[in-house]
Write a protein that holds these residues in place. Structure first.
Motif, short mmCIF file in Angstrom:
data_model
loop_
_atom_site.label_atom_id
_atom_site.label_comp_id
_atom_site.label_asym_id
_atom_site.label_seq_id
_atom_site.Cartn_x
_atom_site.Cartn_y
_atom_site.Cartn_z
N ASN A 24 0.52 -1.39 0.30
CA ASN A 24 -0.05 -0.41 0.23
C ASN A 24 0.91 1.62 -0.01
O ASN A 24 1.46 1.73 1.07
N ILE A 25 1.15 2.06 -0.95
CA ILE A 25 1.40 3.33 -1.37
C ILE A 25 1.38 4.36 -0.61
O ILE A 25 -0.01 4.61 -0.51
N SER A 26 2.33 4.81 0.80
CA SER A 26 1.52 5.86 1.30
C SER A 26 2.92 7.04 1.49
O SER A 26 4.34 6.59 0.93
N ASP A 27 3.20 7.41 2.78
CA ASP A 27 4.05 8.90 2.84
C ASP A 27 5.14 7.95 3.21
O ASP A 27 6.34 8.06 3.07
N ALA A 28 4.48 6.71 3.93
CA ALA A 28 6.17 5.64 4.27
C ALA A 28 6.61 4.37 3.91
O ALA A 28 6.96 3.81 3.89
N VAL A 29 5.86 4.29 2.81
CA VAL A 29 6.21 2.80 1.70
C VAL A 29 5.77 3.57 0.62
O VAL A 29 5.09 3.69 -0.17
N ALA A 30 6.95 3.59 0.02
CA ALA A 30 7.22 3.95 -1.68
C ALA A 30 8.29 2.83 -1.95
O ALA A 30 9.40 2.86 -1.55
N THR A 31 8.38 3.56 -3.72
CA THR A 31 9.43 2.74 -4.16
C THR A 31 10.52 3.67 -4.59
O THR A 31 10.25 4.75 -4.08
N VAL A 32 11.64 3.12 -4.39
CA VAL A 32 13.14 3.34 -4.94
C VAL A 32 12.94 3.54 -6.54
O VAL A 32 13.41 1.96 -7.08
#
Length: 278
Positions: A127-135
């Motif tokens: 679940n993409i969020s402010d705390a979890v994202a791709t690089v």
């Protein structure tokens, strides 16, 4: 009156403090919470709790990149935790995943850690969020790897010193790339160091003439990213038997050398290979 035993204990503790704040410190600083939302903590079950073992980083909505030597014999029940800053505290941002598939590079060498790149397929999309994202990661032909002297950065929950002291909160470090010729020298890594590797650390001098403080990755940081201009260019792999040695800087796997294997493993369709199923 203070006993001789207590005096000896106090002296030992004082000496340990001197050691841990001298050459053993890996440098760096605590990261701003969730400022590196791609960071992953690979954790192993220990009793009723999970314990951090290795790092990783999110490169797609169901994929994490890490190092082969973190799980050479398979996942064995390990979990992947995303959205963490503190390992111990309850954080509503945390997402915990099972490992659906682990793909270790088939040419990994346990003798010198060549080809130390692995891919984890999570049991479900993140679940993409402010705390979890791709690089983003550097692909072959998509840019250049950092030159010697370039500032790069890394992060992890690895050891702070050679006594095994581990942080609870994510640390980050800004270090410098060393030349291939230096890392290949016999007094550094010799033939162990291959074309698939970057080595980096940073020597910080003080104004008192003391030995330089060394900023370096350490045990437990393995699998985390090495970033250059915000793009992942390397994977934390290994170094010397002890961290923070001048002639044993951290070694990082060069990601762009594995574009074809990464795309094949993830089933990525490229412009040159369109989907023929329709």
């Amino acid at each position: 009156m203070v006993s001789k035993k207590l005096l000896l204990l106090g002296s030992a503790l004082f000496l340990a403090a001197l050691i841990s704040h001298g050459e053993g410190i890996m440098g760096g600083r605590e990261a701003v919470p969730h400022s590196r939302p791609y960071m992953a903590s690979i954790q192993v079950q220990e009793g009723e709790n999970l314990k951090h073992e290795c790092g990783g980083f999110v490169i797609a909505d169901q994929w994490v990149m890490t190092a082969v030597h973190c799980m050479p014999n398979g996942p064995n029940g390990r979990k992947v935790v995303l959205g963490a800053h503190s390992l111990s505290e309850h954080e509503s941002t945390k997402q915990i995943f099972d490992i659906l598939e682990l793909y270790n590079h088939p040419d990994f060498s346990s003798l010198n850690y060549d080809n130390d790149v692995a891919l984890i397929k999570l049991d479900r999309p993140v679940n993409i969020s402010d705390a979890v994202a791709t690089v983003s990661f550097l692909r072959a032909g998509g840019g250049t790897n950092p030159d010697p002297g370039a500032e790069v950065e890394t992060a992890g929950w690895g050891s702070l010193d050679n006594l095994g002291l581990r942080p609870d909160k994510l640390k980050e470090a800004f270090i410098e790339v060393l030349s291939f010729s230096k890392c290949r020298r016999a007094d550094y890594f010799g033939r162990k160091f291959t074309d698939n590797m970057i080595c980096a650390h940073k020597l910080v001098q003080d104004n008192c003439g003391n030995s330089p403080r060394i900023v370096d990755s350490c045990d437990g940081d393995s699998g985390g990213p090495l970033l250059y201009n915000g793009v992942a260019v390397g994977i934390t792999s290994n170094g010397g038997k002890k961290c923070g040695q001048i002639k044993k800087p951290g070694i990082y796997t060069i990601i762009s050398h594995y574009t074809e294997w990464i795309d094949s493993t993830m089933g990525v369709q490229t412009a040159a290979e369109p989907d023929q199923s329709s």
